[in-house]
Design an enzyme around this catalytic site. Structure first.
Site, PDB file in Angstrom:
ATOM      1  N   LYS A 106       0.854  -1.194   0.000  1.00 28.55           N
ATOM      2  CA  LYS A 106       0.000   0.000   0.000  1.00 28.55           C
ATOM      3  C   LYS A 106       0.881   1.233   0.000  1.00 28.55           C
ATOM      4  CE  LYS A 106      -4.474   0.922   0.114  1.00 28.55           C
ATOM      5  NZ  LYS A 106      -5.570   0.082  -0.422  1.00 28.55           N
ATOM      6  N   GLY A 220     -18.110   7.724  -2.803  1.00 33.16           N
ATOM      7  CA  GLY A 220     -17.042   7.905  -3.791  1.00 33.16           C
ATOM      8  C   GLY A 220     -17.103   6.787  -4.807  1.00 33.16           C
ATOM      9  N   ASN A 221     -15.956   6.436  -5.329  1.00 33.08           N
ATOM     10  CA  ASN A 221     -15.866   5.385  -6.342  1.00 33.08           C
ATOM     11  C   ASN A 221     -16.624   4.134  -5.902  1.00 33.08           C
ATOM     12  OD1 ASN A 221     -15.089   3.389  -8.090  1.00 33.08           O
ATOM     13  ND2 ASN A 221     -12.903   3.723  -7.892  1.00 33.08           N
ATOM     14  N   GLY A 223     -18.651   3.610  -2.968  1.00 36.03           N
ATOM     15  CA  GLY A 223     -19.985   3.767  -2.387  1.00 36.03           C
ATOM     16  C   GLY A 223     -21.077   3.996  -3.419  1.00 36.03           C
TER      17      GLY A 223
HETATM   18  P1  NDP Z   1     -13.105   7.761  -2.862  1.00 35.54           P
HETATM   19  O1  NDP Z   1     -12.041   8.739  -2.597  1.00 35.54           O
HETATM   20  O2  NDP Z   1     -13.590   7.595  -4.248  1.00 35.54           O
HETATM   21  O3  NDP Z   1     -14.372   8.054  -1.934  1.00 35.54           O
HETATM   22  C1  NDP Z   1     -14.299   8.181  -0.551  1.00 35.54           C
HETATM   23  C2  NDP Z   1     -15.696   8.535  -0.070  1.00 35.54           C
HETATM   24  O4  NDP Z   1     -15.696   8.564   1.345  1.00 35.54           O
HETATM   25  C3  NDP Z   1     -16.145   9.923  -0.542  1.00 35.54           C
HETATM   26  O5  NDP Z   1     -17.512   9.920  -0.872  1.00 35.54           O
HETATM   27  C4  NDP Z   1     -15.878  10.797   0.681  1.00 35.54           C
HETATM   28  O6  NDP Z   1     -16.706  11.949   0.766  1.00 35.54           O
HETATM   29  C5  NDP Z   1     -16.260   9.822   1.772  1.00 35.54           C
HETATM   30  N1  NDP Z   1     -15.706  10.224   3.061  1.00 35.54           N
HETATM   31  C6  NDP Z   1     -14.475  10.708   3.341  1.00 35.54           C
HETATM   32  N2  NDP Z   1     -14.375  10.990   4.648  1.00 35.54           N
HETATM   33  C7  NDP Z   1     -15.571  10.674   5.203  1.00 35.54           C
HETATM   34  C8  NDP Z   1     -16.107  10.745   6.505  1.00 35.54           C
HETATM   35  N3  NDP Z   1     -15.362  11.193   7.531  1.00 35.54           N
HETATM   36  N4  NDP Z   1     -17.384  10.322   6.697  1.00 35.54           N
HETATM   37  C9  NDP Z   1     -18.128   9.871   5.681  1.00 35.54           C
HETATM   38  N5  NDP Z   1     -17.691   9.789   4.417  1.00 35.54           N
HETATM   39  C10 NDP Z   1     -16.423  10.178   4.184  1.00 35.54           C
HETATM   40  O7  NDP Z   1     -12.549   6.369  -2.260  1.00 35.54           O
HETATM   41  P2  NDP Z   1     -12.975   4.902  -2.637  1.00 35.54           P
HETATM   42  O8  NDP Z   1     -14.443   4.837  -2.853  1.00 35.54           O
HETATM   43  O9  NDP Z   1     -12.058   4.418  -3.671  1.00 35.54           O
HETATM   44  O10 NDP Z   1     -12.573   4.143  -1.292  1.00 35.54           O
HETATM   45  C11 NDP Z   1     -13.451   4.076  -0.172  1.00 35.54           C
HETATM   46  C12 NDP Z   1     -12.999   2.914   0.724  1.00 35.54           C
HETATM   47  O11 NDP Z   1     -12.973   1.722  -0.036  1.00 35.54           O
HETATM   48  C13 NDP Z   1     -11.585   3.054   1.317  1.00 35.54           C
HETATM   49  O12 NDP Z   1     -11.553   2.484   2.588  1.00 35.54           O
HETATM   50  C14 NDP Z   1     -10.735   2.244   0.360  1.00 35.54           C
HETATM   51  O13 NDP Z   1      -9.532   1.767   0.956  1.00 35.54           O
HETATM   52  C15 NDP Z   1     -11.696   1.107   0.060  1.00 35.54           C
HETATM   53  N6  NDP Z   1     -11.403   0.387  -1.162  1.00 35.54           N
HETATM   54  C16 NDP Z   1     -11.442   0.999  -2.382  1.00 35.54           C
HETATM   55  C17 NDP Z   1     -11.136   0.297  -3.519  1.00 35.54           C
HETATM   56  C18 NDP Z   1     -11.221   0.900  -4.886  1.00 35.54           C
HETATM   57  O14 NDP Z   1     -11.044   0.162  -5.864  1.00 35.54           O
HETATM   58  N7  NDP Z   1     -11.508   2.171  -5.029  1.00 35.54           N
HETATM   59  C19 NDP Z   1     -10.726  -1.114  -3.453  1.00 35.54           C
HETATM   60  C20 NDP Z   1     -10.805  -1.684  -2.136  1.00 35.54           C
HETATM   61  C21 NDP Z   1     -11.106  -0.936  -1.042  1.00 35.54           C
HETATM   62  P3  NDP Z   1     -16.579  13.160  -0.285  1.00 35.54           P
HETATM   63  O15 NDP Z   1     -17.177  12.621  -1.551  1.00 35.54           O
HETATM   64  O16 NDP Z   1     -17.384  14.222   0.359  1.00 35.54           O
HETATM   65  O17 NDP Z   1     -15.117  13.459  -0.407  1.00 35.54           O
END
Ligand code: NDP
Length: 413
Positions: A106, A220-221, A223
């Site tokens: 990582k 994000g990506n 969710g």
């Molecule tokens: P993104 O950066 O695309 O999205 C992160 C999301 O989390 C955003 O919607 C952000 O809000 C929100 N967020 C950030 N801080 C908070 C908080 N304090 N409370 C609530 N929501 C919050 O990241 P990913 O979707 O890629 O990753 C999300 C999780 O999934 C991480 O833990 C990552 O390690 C895991 N993951 C991701 C993978 C991938 O392929 N992308 C693969 C495996 C795991 P805002 O939109 O307002 O910034």
């Protein structure tokens, strides 16, 4: 006093719990409880104001017994070495649970990309890559996107790496844009994989999607795709959130409309026909499925007793602390752990790497069919392991993964 959260100690605790349950050899425990190597770098960049700012960056290699190291890069103000070490260890188990031939790594940079211009982000990414030039590579360590990094960041890394090697090496990173060796389906893969796990969990519990509700934290990506995929399956999405807060409608939300609202306004908050709700209250809603898809340490000993979900599908890495898990398991909540539930991303990253190395690219339906098959198989392997060892799904997934990694270490001796 509030206990400081150390994700690496949490990752070690999860590992040691499973190691004890499976009577793992002490030598293997000692090898696997620490990362093999970690690199810390300082990244000076000239900001738009002309001032030089120095950022801290990390890359951690946990274990490569099963194949080259693999893992995302996170850009976030709260990144720490301990967090990156935990995330690297989780990657080792994740690759093993789904049976793809990679080890765990990582990376992270302590920065706030939301306050940086595109030029500053590019400069940061290129300098980070230069400092990592001997630490990454298509047969050594293959980065990918994570929180607040995306396909554009991967494109810059690939370009910078190629400048140094003089070759066009597509397979040095995954999650790239399609135009430069990215894979069909990579962007949606983690959300799709999470949905397969939810789908199989519903079958396991003999529940029907049309009678199921879900709450998703993080848009994000991962969710927003998870919300869209679950919605397509017939599940009612009653609440979602991002860093600015959440929205709730017990009659159900249309995730596609929520996403286009977020694209326009920058947040899900303010979406019409929904009540505003805090992230903390969102976790405590009465729902069948709760999918934390943002950051780690959100389900803790402080809120676990208030959680009403039947199933927790961990999209984020490390959202549930071991103390919280104990409370939830006593309440018979089924927790499908991160190393299984969010593995869809690394599975399609593996497909991308295979395609890059072969120079031959697959169709989207082929990717989806292969992803579905791998995630479904992994789900039932974990269920079988849980039944065999009479344990929870996280420990079962760990036992399954640790066995594979331990076997690889032993065969190399
Ligand atoms: P993104 O950066 O695309 O999205 C992160 C999301 O989390 C955003 O919607 C952000 O809000 C929100 N967020 C950030 N801080 C908070 C908080 N304090 N409370 C609530 N929501 C919050 O990241 P990913 O979707 O890629 O990753 C999300 C999780 O999934 C991480 O833990 C990552 O390690 C895991 N993951 C991701 C993978 C991938 O392929 N992308 C693969 C495996 C795991 P805002 O939109 O307002 O910034």
């Amino acid at each position: 006093m509030k206990k400081t959260f150390n994700p690496f100690l949490m990752a070690q605790e999860q590992f040691l719990k499973a190691a004890k349950k499976m009577n793992l050899d002490e030598n293997i425990i000692n090898i696997l409880k620490e990362p093999q190597e970690a690199l810390e770098v300082s990244i000076p960049i000239k900001t738009d104001s002309g001032k030089v700012k120095v950022f801290k960056g990390y890359r951690v290699h946990h274990n490569n017994a099963r194949g080259p190291y693999k893992g995302g890069i996170r850009y976030h103000p709260n990144v720490t070495l301990e967090e990156v070490k935990a995330l690297a260890m989780w990657m080792t188990w994740k690759c093993a649970v789904v049976g793809i031939p990679f080890g765990g790594a990582k990376g992270g940079v302590v920065c706030n990309p939301k306050q940086m211009s595109r030029r500053e982000k590019e400069a940061l990414t290129r300098e980070y890559t230069r400092r990592m030039i001997n630490f990454i590579g298509p047969l050594k360590d293959i980065p990918a996107p994570d929180v607040y990094t995306d396909s554009q960041v991967m494109a810059w890394i690939m370009d910078e790496y190629n400048k140094y090697t003089g070759n066009t090496t597509l397979g040095v990173v995954t999650g790239k844009p399609l135009a430069i060796g990215g894979s069909e389906g990579r962007h949606a893969s983690t959300g799709k994989g999470l949905t397969v796990i939810v789908q199989e969990a519903l079958k396991y519990l003999e529940m029907k999607p049309e009678n199921t509700t879900a709450v998703i934290q993080g848009y994000g990506n991962l969710g927003h795709i998870a919300a869209e995929e679950m919605y397509k399956m017939g599940i009612k999405i009653i609440a979602v959130s991002d860093s600015k807060g959440g929205i709730y409608n017990p009659k159900g939300l249309n995730p596609l409309k929520v996403e286009s609202f977020k694209q326009k306004t920058g947040s899900v908050v303010g979406f019409p026909d929904a009540k505003k709700i805090t992230n903390e209250k969102l976790l405590q809603l009465k729902t069948d499925v709760l999918a934390p898809c943002a950051l780690e340490n959100v389900i803790t000993s402080e809120n676990a007793s208030k959680i009403k979900a039947k199933i927790i599908a961990e999209g984020a890495n490390g959202p549930t602390t071991p103390e919280a898990e104990k409370i939830l398991l006593k309440k018979n909540v089924l927790i499908f752990p991160d190393i299984l539930a969010n593995a869809g991303g690394v599975v399609v990253s593996y497909f991308e790497w295979v395609q890059d190395m072969q120079g031959y690219f697959w169709e989207l339906d082929e990717i989806h069919a292969k992803l579905d098959k791998i995630m479904t198989k992994a789900f039932w392997n974990v269920v079988d392991m849980a039944e065999k060892h009479k344990t929870d799904f996280r420990t079962a997934a760990y036992i399954f993964a640790i066995q594979k990694v331990a076997e690889a270490i032993e065969k190399r001796e």
